[in-house]
Design a protein around this motif. Sequence first.
Motif, PDB file in Angstrom:
ATOM      1  N   LYS A   1      -1.057  -3.861  11.071  1.00  0.00           N
ATOM      2  CA  LYS A   1      -1.268  -4.412   9.781  1.00  0.00           C
ATOM      3  C   LYS A   1       0.083  -4.102   9.259  1.00  0.00           C
ATOM      4  O   LYS A   1       0.336  -4.784   8.285  1.00  0.00           O
ATOM      5  CB  LYS A   1      -2.454  -3.557   9.092  1.00  0.00           C
ATOM      6  CG  LYS A   1      -3.896  -3.921   9.442  1.00  0.00           C
ATOM      7  CD  LYS A   1      -4.672  -3.057   8.584  1.00  0.00           C
ATOM      8  CE  LYS A   1      -6.060  -3.712   8.606  1.00  0.00           C
ATOM      9  NZ  LYS A   1      -6.925  -2.834   7.723  1.00  0.00           N
ATOM     10  N   LEU A   2       0.897  -3.149   9.315  1.00  0.00           N
ATOM     11  CA  LEU A   2       2.026  -2.926   8.360  1.00  0.00           C
ATOM     12  C   LEU A   2       2.915  -4.040   8.827  1.00  0.00           C
ATOM     13  O   LEU A   2       3.632  -4.517   7.908  1.00  0.00           O
ATOM     14  CB  LEU A   2       2.485  -1.352   8.720  1.00  0.00           C
ATOM     15  CG  LEU A   2       3.757  -1.145   8.129  1.00  0.00           C
ATOM     16  CD1 LEU A   2       3.421  -1.042   6.521  1.00  0.00           C
ATOM     17  CD2 LEU A   2       4.444   0.122   8.482  1.00  0.00           C
TER      18      LEU A   2
ATOM     19  N   ALA B   1       1.298  -2.294   1.804  1.00  0.00           N
ATOM     20  CA  ALA B   1       2.086  -1.656   2.992  1.00  0.00           C
ATOM     21  C   ALA B   1       1.977  -0.292   2.438  1.00  0.00           C
ATOM     22  O   ALA B   1       1.824   0.669   3.456  1.00  0.00           O
ATOM     23  CB  ALA B   1       3.173  -2.268   2.921  1.00  0.00           C
ATOM     24  N   ILE B   2       2.525  -0.030   1.099  1.00  0.00           N
ATOM     25  CA  ILE B   2       2.451   1.250   0.648  1.00  0.00           C
ATOM     26  C   ILE B   2       1.442   2.260   0.983  1.00  0.00           C
ATOM     27  O   ILE B   2       1.370   3.517   1.293  1.00  0.00           O
ATOM     28  CB  ILE B   2       3.360   1.475  -0.629  1.00  0.00           C
ATOM     29  CG1 ILE B   2       4.144   2.983  -0.782  1.00  0.00           C
ATOM     30  CG2 ILE B   2       2.290   1.226  -1.646  1.00  0.00           C
ATOM     31  CD1 ILE B   2       5.041   3.188   0.297  1.00  0.00           C
TER      32      ILE B   2
ATOM     33  N   SER C   1       5.051   4.601  22.549  1.00  0.00           N
ATOM     34  CA  SER C   1       6.424   4.457  22.913  1.00  0.00           C
ATOM     35  C   SER C   1       7.256   4.504  21.857  1.00  0.00           C
ATOM     36  O   SER C   1       7.065   4.642  20.771  1.00  0.00           O
ATOM     37  CB  SER C   1       6.381   2.864  23.847  1.00  0.00           C
ATOM     38  OG  SER C   1       6.452   1.968  22.481  1.00  0.00           O
ATOM     39  N   THR C   2       8.593   4.796  22.414  1.00  0.00           N
ATOM     40  CA  THR C   2       9.793   4.830  21.508  1.00  0.00           C
ATOM     41  C   THR C   2       9.998   3.736  20.599  1.00  0.00           C
ATOM     42  O   THR C   2      10.196   3.751  19.474  1.00  0.00           O
ATOM     43  CB  THR C   2      10.982   5.095  22.492  1.00  0.00           C
ATOM     44  OG1 THR C   2      10.948   6.125  23.149  1.00  0.00           O
ATOM     45  CG2 THR C   2      12.425   5.387  21.320  1.00  0.00           C
ATOM     46  N   PHE C   3       9.794   2.373  21.306  1.00  0.00           N
ATOM     47  CA  PHE C   3       9.935   1.133  20.477  1.00  0.00           C
ATOM     48  C   PHE C   3       8.871   1.106  19.197  1.00  0.00           C
ATOM     49  O   PHE C   3       9.286   0.925  18.106  1.00  0.00           O
ATOM     50  CB  PHE C   3       9.684   0.060  21.317  1.00  0.00           C
ATOM     51  CG  PHE C   3       9.541  -1.425  20.450  1.00  0.00           C
ATOM     52  CD1 PHE C   3      10.629  -1.890  20.231  1.00  0.00           C
ATOM     53  CD2 PHE C   3       8.309  -2.011  20.089  1.00  0.00           C
ATOM     54  CE1 PHE C   3      10.567  -3.100  19.382  1.00  0.00           C
ATOM     55  CE2 PHE C   3       8.209  -2.828  19.240  1.00  0.00           C
ATOM     56  CZ  PHE C   3       9.327  -3.537  18.826  1.00  0.00           C
ATOM     57  N   HIS C   4       7.652   1.564  19.408  1.00  0.00           N
ATOM     58  CA  HIS C   4       6.779   1.276  18.517  1.00  0.00           C
ATOM     59  C   HIS C   4       7.094   2.655  17.418  1.00  0.00           C
ATOM     60  O   HIS C   4       6.778   2.223  16.225  1.00  0.00           O
ATOM     61  CB  HIS C   4       5.296   1.658  18.912  1.00  0.00           C
ATOM     62  CG  HIS C   4       4.802   0.441  19.852  1.00  0.00           C
ATOM     63  ND1 HIS C   4       4.483  -0.596  19.326  1.00  0.00           N
ATOM     64  CD2 HIS C   4       4.519   0.529  21.117  1.00  0.00           C
ATOM     65  CE1 HIS C   4       4.313  -1.439  20.209  1.00  0.00           C
ATOM     66  NE2 HIS C   4       4.236  -0.720  21.420  1.00  0.00           N
TER      67      HIS C   4
ATOM     68  N   LEU D   1       9.763   0.259   9.451  1.00  0.00           N
ATOM     69  CA  LEU D   1       9.028  -0.381   8.592  1.00  0.00           C
ATOM     70  C   LEU D   1       8.461   0.518   7.349  1.00  0.00           C
ATOM     71  O   LEU D   1       8.666   0.191   6.313  1.00  0.00           O
ATOM     72  CB  LEU D   1       7.788  -1.028   9.342  1.00  0.00           C
ATOM     73  CG  LEU D   1       8.109  -2.052  10.121  1.00  0.00           C
ATOM     74  CD1 LEU D   1       6.948  -2.573  10.856  1.00  0.00           C
ATOM     75  CD2 LEU D   1       8.642  -3.460   9.454  1.00  0.00           C
ATOM     76  N   GLU D   2       8.527   1.840   7.504  1.00  0.00           N
ATOM     77  CA  GLU D   2       7.848   2.815   6.602  1.00  0.00           C
ATOM     78  C   GLU D   2       9.006   2.980   5.697  1.00  0.00           C
ATOM     79  O   GLU D   2       9.045   2.863   4.455  1.00  0.00           O
ATOM     80  CB  GLU D   2       7.778   4.130   7.382  1.00  0.00           C
ATOM     81  CG  GLU D   2       7.307   5.307   6.288  1.00  0.00           C
ATOM     82  CD  GLU D   2       7.139   6.630   7.268  1.00  0.00           C
ATOM     83  OE1 GLU D   2       6.641   7.484   6.669  1.00  0.00           O
ATOM     84  OE2 GLU D   2       7.916   6.753   8.308  1.00  0.00           O
ATOM     85  N   ALA D   3      10.263   3.066   5.934  1.00  0.00           N
ATOM     86  CA  ALA D   3      11.361   3.207   5.163  1.00  0.00           C
ATOM     87  C   ALA D   3      11.532   1.951   4.242  1.00  0.00           C
ATOM     88  O   ALA D   3      11.622   2.008   2.964  1.00  0.00           O
ATOM     89  CB  ALA D   3      12.750   3.643   5.887  1.00  0.00           C
ATOM     90  N   LEU D   4      11.433   0.757   4.925  1.00  0.00           N
ATOM     91  CA  LEU D   4      11.599  -0.616   4.074  1.00  0.00           C
ATOM     92  C   LEU D   4      10.555  -0.506   3.198  1.00  0.00           C
ATOM     93  O   LEU D   4      10.644  -1.084   2.073  1.00  0.00           O
ATOM     94  CB  LEU D   4      11.665  -1.674   5.047  1.00  0.00           C
ATOM     95  CG  LEU D   4      11.746  -2.858   4.598  1.00  0.00           C
ATOM     96  CD1 LEU D   4      13.082  -3.049   3.894  1.00  0.00           C
ATOM     97  CD2 LEU D   4      11.566  -4.112   5.708  1.00  0.00           C
ATOM     98  N   THR D   5       9.294  -0.162   3.510  1.00  0.00           N
ATOM     99  CA  THR D   5       8.066  -0.147   2.714  1.00  0.00           C
ATOM    100  C   THR D   5       8.275   0.563   1.294  1.00  0.00           C
ATOM    101  O   THR D   5       8.249   0.140   0.224  1.00  0.00           O
ATOM    102  CB  THR D   5       6.902   0.463   3.145  1.00  0.00           C
ATOM    103  OG1 THR D   5       6.779  -0.673   4.378  1.00  0.00           O
ATOM    104  CG2 THR D   5       5.663   0.139   2.353  1.00  0.00           C
ATOM    105  N   TYR D   6       8.729   1.688   1.502  1.00  0.00           N
ATOM    106  CA  TYR D   6       9.056   2.691   0.531  1.00  0.00           C
ATOM    107  C   TYR D   6      10.277   2.342  -0.467  1.00  0.00           C
ATOM    108  O   TYR D   6      10.140   2.236  -1.770  1.00  0.00           O
ATOM    109  CB  TYR D   6       9.586   4.070   1.022  1.00  0.00           C
ATOM    110  CG  TYR D   6       8.638   5.066   1.513  1.00  0.00           C
ATOM    111  CD1 TYR D   6       7.463   5.281   0.776  1.00  0.00           C
ATOM    112  CD2 TYR D   6       8.645   5.549   2.783  1.00  0.00           C
ATOM    113  CE1 TYR D   6       6.213   6.126   1.304  1.00  0.00           C
ATOM    114  CE2 TYR D   6       7.782   6.554   3.166  1.00  0.00           C
ATOM    115  CZ  TYR D   6       6.514   6.679   2.513  1.00  0.00           C
ATOM    116  OH  TYR D   6       5.598   7.485   2.856  1.00  0.00           O
ATOM    117  N   LEU D   7      11.293   1.605  -0.055  1.00  0.00           N
ATOM    118  CA  LEU D   7      12.244   1.053  -0.770  1.00  0.00           C
ATOM    119  C   LEU D   7      11.804  -0.062  -1.409  1.00  0.00           C
ATOM    120  O   LEU D   7      12.210  -0.357  -2.627  1.00  0.00           O
ATOM    121  CB  LEU D   7      13.517   0.506   0.246  1.00  0.00           C
ATOM    122  CG  LEU D   7      14.410   1.714   0.953  1.00  0.00           C
ATOM    123  CD1 LEU D   7      15.270   1.379   1.946  1.00  0.00           C
ATOM    124  CD2 LEU D   7      14.948   2.664  -0.364  1.00  0.00           C
TER     125      LEU D   7
END
Length: 119
Positions: free
Chosen positions: A1-2, A14-15, A30-33, A40-46
């Motif tokens: 969803k994010l 998103a936030i 996995s590392t990729f996920h 995406l978390e950091a981008l969402t906060y910004l």
Amino acid sequence: KLEVFVFFQQWKEAIDLVRKAGNVRRFLSSTFHSVRYTFLEALTYLKAAQSLSGWKRRQMKKCAHRTIHLIRSWSKNGNMNVVHYLCILEAELAVLSGKNNKAKEGFNAAIATSSRNGF
């Protein structure tokens, strides 16, 4: 969803999702996920911080800094797959701070790094 919320620039949704999910990195298989979610978390906060003011803006920026710090540590430990993410996030941070020239340089660095690393 994010991914969908970010793709359609629905930053409030998103936030809300990021806040509700908490720290899901330890559950990702996995590392990729894990890396993708962290970016995406950091981008969402910004991006959420860009539409806020006062203490809410500072709170979102603080959360973004914490997440960017994690990505920066991965980069320093030799993970070349996160360098372009780091450039994008630092450029977005510059946008948030009103440093447009620095933001432009950051986005250009992200493009160059992505090309150089085969993305």
